[in-house]
Motif scaffolding. Structure first.
Motif, mmCIF file in Angstrom:
data_model
loop_
_atom_site.group_PDB
_atom_site.id
_atom_site.type_symbol
_atom_site.label_atom_id
_atom_site.label_comp_id
_atom_site.label_asym_id
_atom_site.label_seq_id
_atom_site.Cartn_x
_atom_site.Cartn_y
_atom_site.Cartn_z
ATOM 1 N N CYS A 100 0.825 -1.205 0.000
ATOM 2 C CA CYS A 100 0.000 0.000 0.000
ATOM 3 C C CYS A 100 0.858 1.254 0.000
ATOM 4 O O CYS A 100 2.061 1.205 0.249
ATOM 5 C CB CYS A 100 -0.931 0.016 1.206
ATOM 6 N N CYS A 104 -1.681 4.821 7.382
ATOM 7 C CA CYS A 104 -2.842 4.816 8.285
ATOM 8 C C CYS A 104 -2.411 5.066 9.730
ATOM 9 O O CYS A 104 -1.403 4.520 10.185
ATOM 10 C CB CYS A 104 -3.563 3.482 8.214
ATOM 11 N N CYS A 107 -2.186 1.699 11.534
ATOM 12 C CA CYS A 107 -1.643 0.566 10.779
ATOM 13 C C CYS A 107 -1.070 -0.501 11.718
ATOM 14 O O CYS A 107 -0.265 -0.202 12.600
ATOM 15 C CB CYS A 107 -0.546 1.024 9.833
HETATM 16 S S1 SF4 Z 1 -3.463 -0.297 7.656
HETATM 17 FE FE1 SF4 Z 1 -1.294 -0.256 7.055
HETATM 18 S S2 SF4 Z 1 -1.178 -1.814 5.448
HETATM 19 FE FE2 SF4 Z 1 -3.331 -1.308 5.678
HETATM 20 S S3 SF4 Z 1 -3.705 0.289 4.174
HETATM 21 FE FE3 SF4 Z 1 -3.205 1.306 6.100
HETATM 22 S S4 SF4 Z 1 -1.009 1.694 6.016
HETATM 23 FE FE4 SF4 Z 1 -1.495 0.174 4.450
#
Ligand code: SF4
Length: 472
Positions: A100, A104, A107
């Motif tokens: 990705c 986030c 994450c």
């Molecule tokens: S949670 Fe982590 S792995 Fe999933 S989309 Fe967000 S940044 Fe990417």
């Protein structure tokens, strides 16, 4: 033109074609003298990028030209004729996940200790894995090529982390700009092609709860039946994921969310004839509330995301107990050993322990077995991580002192699916050495076999082994 609104994190150098990993003896592939290490480059002139392409391009074809590159560099062009149902007998290398380009707030990769298995740091965001295994993507960096592939190969359903339909909130949660956060056009393109979407919301108190959540559910319900369900799961914090912008999920927050969403669910059931927006089991358990009944979950559209697992387990366990009752009543010979000799401990996460304990105690009372359920704290991740699947070898070992009886059962789900190893890298054999009694890794079927073989004369060999398989 491809969309390059992505960071280098998603750009991967891939070798052309797909490598064969295994060829089944006596199969069409063996007859064609294909071998592990050969790369299938194209089928009927169309490039093959991975095994999904191979599957798609050979499906229904009885005559085809397959272009193969041998490890020596030799090039074979195979003209193949086969019966429609004839399988090639080939296994291929795994798909390397595309990663990705988000940052986030919550994450899970940020929640790992540095020593965690490298695979836990893979930020996969791959529409192929979404189709194959139900992995979630955010669609924020899907390329034109990937979109065309989803449409052309009908990779349906897709699992999409929406989190919020309010674009400011979504952009904030994903750590990207608002323009990239807007996936409405991409979703519409999928709907037009008949692709079904299951959505997810990771619920973060004070960010996407309350009114934002109500609007998210309402907007997604407006897209039903193209969007067929929404899973609402709580934010999980570990001791390493302690961003001050994140507020922990509390039992009171869970109770409020259940109250608020229950009203929306009633309305949705009346309008759409499905609950549509489902709260994760964890929300009910942390609130100290019973999970809803069987009908609430329909055909369990998002059970892999922890939606309805507890209900399904309880129903399965009750059916199992009824079966034991019937067998116990049937005239039969004496039991090979007294049920009271089945004396041992089942280890599981703190979240699921009360549910499992309730069921196991019913069996103990009725049949005289002596099974004890012990809740294991997750010291490895810390925070509010309480599910069985994230327990590590060190956590189980630390529970040694609380074990009673002649054997221990740990949940199979804490092991890697294809290897007996736990998240902290400890192997099952190593953990087994730390206990002074047999340690079994069982799923529900393994536990049921053990109980059945002790409480009834219709003996069934235990399916779990010391290296065998439990999501207890
Ligand atoms: S949670 Fe982590 S792995 Fe999933 S989309 Fe967000 S940044 Fe990417």
């Amino acid at each position: 033109m491809y969309e390059f609104a992505v960071t280098p994190a998603v750009t991967q150098i891939r070798r052309r074609g797909v490598a064969i990993a295994e060829v089944a003896a006596g199969s069409l592939g063996a007859e064609l003298e294909l071998e592990p290490g050969d790369r299938v480059m194209s089928v009927n002139g169309r490039a093959v990028r991975d095994y999904l392409d191979f599957r798609f391009q050979t499906a229904g074809e009885t005559e085809m030209v397959v272009d193969v590159r041998k490890p020596s560099g030799e090039h074979w062009e195979l003209n193949i004729e086969r019966d429609e149902a004839e399988d090639f007998g080939l296994s291929f290398e795994q798909i390397v996940p595309r990663q990705c380009a988000n940052e986030c707030l919550f994450c899970f990769c940020k929640g790992n200790p540095e020593t965690a298995r490298p695979s836990l740091f893979v930020r996969d965001e791959d529409v192929r894995l979404s189709f194959l295994y139900g992995n979630y993507t955010t669609l924020t960096s899907i390329t034109e090529e990937e979109m065309r592939r989803v449409v052309e190969q009908r990779l349906t359903p897709q699992y999409v982390s929406v989190h919020a339909t309010d674009l400011d909130v979504r952009a904030y949660l994903l750590g990207i700009d608002k323009e990239r956060a807007d996936i409405s056009g991409k979703m519409q393109r999928m709907f037009d092609a008949g692709i079904e979407i299951h959505a997810q919301v990771v619920l973060c108190p004070t960010i996407n709860d309350g009114e934002v959540l109500r609007r998210t559910i309402g907007d997604l319900a407006g897209l039903h039946p193209h969007v067929s369900s929404v899973a609402i799961v709580p934010l999980g914090l570990t001791r390493y994921l302690n961003d001050p912008r994140l507020t922990p999920v509390t039992p009171e927050f869970c109770r409020r969310t259940i109250r608020e969403v229950a009203r929306v669910q009633r309305d949705l059931r009346a309008r759409l004839r499905t609950t549509f927006a489902f709260l994760g089991d964890e929300i009910y358990l942390r609130a100290g509330r019973a999970v809803p009944g069987r009908k609430h979950y329909g055909d369990y559209p998002q059970i892999e995301d922890g939606i309805g697992m507890v209900r399904s387990f309880e129903n399965e366990f009750s059916a199992f107990q009824r079966r034991l009752e019937r067998r116990a009543r049937a005239p039969a010979g004496p039991l090979a050993r007294a049920p009271s000799e089945l004396f041992g401990t089942i280890l599981t996460g703190t979240l699921f322990a009360p549910v499992l304990r309730r069921q196991v105690e019913r069996i103990n009372v009725r049949f005289g077995t002596r099974l004890h359920v012990a809740a294991v704290e997750n010291e490895y991740f810390g925070g509010d991580v309480s599910v069985a699947g994230l327990l590590t070898g060190g956590d189980f070992a630390a529970a040694r002192e609380r074990v009673r009886g002649d054997f221990v059962i740990m949940p199979r789900v804490a092991l890697k699916s294809d290897e007996p190893i736990m998240l902290d890298g400890m192997r099952l054999e190593e953990l087994q050495r730390q206990f002074e009694m047999p340690l079994y890794a069982f799923d529900f079927a393994g536990l049921a076999d053990m109980l059945e073989s002790t409480t009834t004369t219709a003996r069934v060999p235990a399916r779990g082994t010391q290296a065998g398989a439990a999501s207890a």
